[in-house]
Design an enzyme around this catalytic site. Structure first.
Site, PDB file in Angstrom:
ATOM      1  N   CYS A  88      -0.672   9.504  -1.685  1.00 17.78           N
ATOM      2  CA  CYS A  88      -1.736   8.572  -2.367  1.00 17.78           C
ATOM      3  C   CYS A  88      -2.669   9.390  -3.035  1.00 17.78           C
ATOM      4  O   CYS A  88      -3.198   9.641  -4.123  1.00 17.78           O
ATOM      5  CB  CYS A  88      -2.330   7.322  -1.580  1.00 17.78           C
ATOM      6  SG  CYS A  88      -3.853   7.878  -0.349  1.00 17.78           S
TER       7      CYS A  88
ATOM      8  N   ASP B  54       8.212  -4.377  -1.462  1.00 15.01           N
ATOM      9  CA  ASP B  54       8.931  -4.501  -0.758  1.00 15.01           C
ATOM     10  C   ASP B  54       8.432  -4.897   0.620  1.00 15.01           C
ATOM     11  O   ASP B  54       8.571  -5.515   1.444  1.00 15.01           O
ATOM     12  CB  ASP B  54      10.075  -2.967  -0.695  1.00 15.01           C
ATOM     13  CG  ASP B  54       8.389  -1.985  -0.533  1.00 15.01           C
ATOM     14  OD1 ASP B  54       7.707  -1.871  -0.571  1.00 15.01           O
ATOM     15  OD2 ASP B  54       9.495  -0.811  -1.126  1.00 15.01           O
TER      16      ASP B  54
ATOM     17  N   GLY C 147       8.261   5.421   4.610  1.00 12.65           N
ATOM     18  CA  GLY C 147       6.275   5.200   4.567  1.00 12.65           C
ATOM     19  C   GLY C 147       5.935   4.344   5.287  1.00 12.65           C
ATOM     20  O   GLY C 147       6.314   3.867   6.459  1.00 12.65           O
TER      21      GLY C 147
END
Length: 722
Positions: A581, A517, A545
């Site tokens: 992450c 994206d 995000g």
């Protein structure tokens, strides 16, 4: 009242050989199924009536068409003189037939010498002509014949946008040109998934052959270079013998040089070889099954560059006969060879591969378009053909508008919450949008993607949108070369090691592009936004995000492991907050919507968020919007959190500026308008002097993911020209 009673249009369809019949038969069926509008007359001539070529007129009778006239027009000899004599013989015999049938319009296909005789006779006898597949380029004498027929024809039904442009360049009247697509696609796309395909394969080869484990070979002579045709044909046969796979080989057509090619085949013992089955004719419906499930197709037939692409069948195109044809990525060209090794190597490269399905030559709706076009013909218009010589200085703007309005992409956006599909035209306008909650399981998600895409494809026909391909924007790390999602974000479950291209391409018969994206947002800016005309820029998405994409020298940067532009995971602190992450101190851990929501909840839990005058209901969930609202109303704690977030984002962007040195930074996403001014300030204070004046702008695009997915199609679904 009499004026409104329009009489039936008498349409004569003339077919010369097995190849043109595969294109004409769907039109003939369409005409026959509308007896209230049309009267169909069928004329058969050429190699249809020759025993050596299978007496293929019988399949026309088997298809329940009444043949009005059979004309024996072929002078045997299979050399240049015989071709000329055949044209002359056809011109002698055709006037009687045309006078007897008195058609309103003659439908002629393609570029064969027989078709030239038909068009010449009809033009001289004042019969209107509709020419199919004009404007194409192939690189042999066929080009000259095809263009000559186009000049004689009054109307044109062409297959591709480029062919349409060629006809316009040849001064044909644009209002008499229909971009229809290839009529054979109407039948082949419907019959592609026949349940009995293995029975067909085994009937033409043997009971032991497996799907994808055989070759279809079809090579014709090139009349402008017969000796080269014979040489490369012999090398092809040598390579096929060495390759040692079951091979279905069709006899060449009747052009000059075919007799010598058959002699080469017989000298090499092909008809007796256990790996080969040599045939003169295969019914089109069965031939399509054989091509679509073959491990490879080889030769110089137009079927290889046209129909085979619809199935993604690997093709090796030999020699110059198709030079200039528009082809999909499934075609590998071997222009010349001195030994069979080059062809053998091409077989090693292509055999057993599968490519995205291509719809360069049609979408399965050609016949309805052609019938509508025929109904629109006004027989009271002057018969004399006029040519449209374009003005030297003024381009015809409506042609461009037509292209921009009709060429479209199917865009898919896979978000953490919703699955969205849109039809996007060349201008970047979203013509229609569809949205559903994103299912939690892989099977349900793929099923919904295909259903929504099929719904959009159906609607596109009514909206006058020609879908060129499918672009998919998804979260996670993506290999765009293979169309595979490698690793998913935590927001989308069961979405790692997923091949998106193959199932979508197989189901829709369209090429498919996939990217993440962030990269799609950058592509959207490049085509439709602030990045248009900018050679180097960076897009940063500030939403749930942090992500983005890097455009360097007008190209998207993917990196060696497709991990470039993971901008949210640039570390700005050694000991910062924990990121999703698994690391610490990432930009995303400071400046994302989730990070701001986390800090807002902390302040709320400590009763430090709400300030006087702030409208906040007890029941509503705490979000980043509450934090921003509190800061604007003077909450120093909230302001400190946002200042820290903007500084972290600004420092991260400074790192980008120092590494890739773009000329512009575009902020996208729901937080972009808030971050723009603070980030610009951080850059002016902390960056090296040489990059302090680089502008940070806010994106004007409302749907960057969908527009980016569409731009992959609109930019890359180009016709490959050899």
């Amino acid at each position: 009242l009499k004026k409104n009673c329009k009489r039936k249009l008498r349409v004569c369809v003339a077919t010369c050989n097995r190849a043109d019949y595969s294109k004409l038969a769907p039109i003939m069926s369409g005409i026959k199924s509308h007896p209230e509008d049309f009267e169909l007359e069928v004329v058969v001539l050429g190699s249809h009536l020759i025993d050596d070529y299978g007496n293929t007129f019988r399949m026309i009778e088997q298809d329940d068409f009444d043949i009005g006239s059979k004309l024996h027009t072929i002078v045997r000899g299979e050399d240049e003189a015989a071709m000329v004599e055949s044209v002359g013989l056809a011109l002698v015999k055709l006037p009687d037939v045309i006078q007897r049938l008195k058609p309103d319009i003659l439908v002629v296909h393609g570029d064969r010498f027989d078709a030239l005789a038909l068009a010449t006779a009809a033009a001289l006898m004042n019969i209107r002509i509709l020419h199919l597949e004009g404007g194409e380029v192939s690189g042999t004498i066929d080009d000259s014949i095809r263009h000559a027929i186009s000049k004689l024809a009054h109307y044109h039904a062409c297959c591709t946008r480029m062919a349409e442009q060629h006809l316009i360049a040849m001064c044909e009247d644009h209002s008499r040109i229909l971009l229809a697509g290839c009529p054979s696609y109407d039948k082949l796309l419907l019959s592609h998934h026949r349940e009995d395909y293995m029975d067909i394969i085994k009937s033409w080869l043997d009971d032991k052959v497996q799907e994808g484990d055989y070759i279809v070979a079809l090579q014709h002579p090139v009349t402008t270079n017969i000796q080269h045709s014979i040489k490369i044909y012999g090398l092809m046969l040598d390579a096929l013998i060495s390759f040692n796979k079951k091979t279905l080989i069709l006899f060449p057509n009747i052009d000059a040089g075919s007799k010598e090619m058959v002699r080469v085949m017989r000298r090499k013992g092909i008809e007796q070889h256990p790996n080969f089955r040599a045939v003169k004719h295969i019914p089109f419906e069965q031939f399509i099954q054989l091509v679509s499930h073959a491990g490879c197709m080889i030769g110089n037939s137009s079927c290889g560059v046209r129909e085979a692409g619809a199935f993604g069948t690997p093709v090796i195109n030999l020699g110059t006969r198709q030079t200039g044809r528009e082809t999909g990525e499934n075609v590998l060209h071997v222009r010349d060879a001195d030994t069979h090794n080059k062809i053998y190597h091409a077989l090693e490269l292509q055999f057993g591969k599968r490519y995205p399905c291509s719809k360069i030559y049609g979408d399965g709706n050609a016949v309805p378009r052609i019938l509508k076009f025929l109904r629109s013909i006004d027989l009271d218009e002057p018969l004399q053909k006029t040519f449209c010589f374009p003005p030297v200085k003024d381009p015809i703007s409506q042609d461009i508008d037509h292209i921009l309005e009709t060429q479209s992409a199917l865009a898919v956006d896979l978000g953490g919450t919703n699955l969205r599909v849109a039809i996007v035209c060349m201008r970047g306008t979203i013509v229609k949008k569809y949205s559903q909650p994103n299912p939690k399981t892989f099977e349900a998600r793929m099923e919904l993607i295909l259903k929504m895409c099929n719904d959009a494809m159906r609607d596109a026909v009514g909206l006058n949108c020609r879908i060129l391909g499918v672009g998919v924007s998804t979260g996670g790390r993506v290999n765009p070369q293979d169309g595979v999602v490698l690793h998913s974000t935590k927001l989308i479950q069961e979405w790692s090691s997923v091949d998106l291209r193959t199932p979508i391409s197989d189901a829709l018969h369209l090429p498919v592009w996939v990217d993440n994206d962030g990269n799609c947002a950058a592509l959207a800016e490049r085509k439709f936004g602030h990045g248009k005309g900018v050679e180097n820029f960076v897009t940063v998405i500030t939403g749930t995000g942090i992500g983005g994409g890097i455009i360097h020298h007008n190209e998207l940067v993917h990196g060696s492991t497709f991990c470039a532009a993971e901008l949210g995971h640039i570390m700005v602190s050694l000991e910062g907050p924990e990121c999703m992450c698994g690391s610490r101190g990432c930009i995303e851990a400071y400046a994302s919507g989730m990070a701001l929501q986390r800090e807002a909840k902390k302040l709320h839990d400590e009763d430090l968020l709400k300030v006087e005058g702030m409208d906040m209901k007890l029941s509503e969930p705490i979000t980043a919007a509450h934090l921003i609202s509190a800061a604007k109303m003077g909450n120093s704690k909230a302001d400190a959190v946002l200042t820290k977030a903007a500084t972290a984002l600004g420092v991260g962007i400074i790192n980008i500026l120092h590494i890739v040195n773009p000329s512009q930074v575009i902020l996208s996403g729901v937080l972009a308008s808030y971050y723009q001014a603070p980030v610009q300030h951080v850059i002016s204070q902390r960056a090296l002097f040489s990059v302090q004046n680089i502008k940070v702008v806010t994106s004007d695009l409302e749907e960057p993911a969908l527009l980016g997915a569409a731009s992959m199609v609109l930019d890359y679904a180009t016709r490959r020209i050899y």
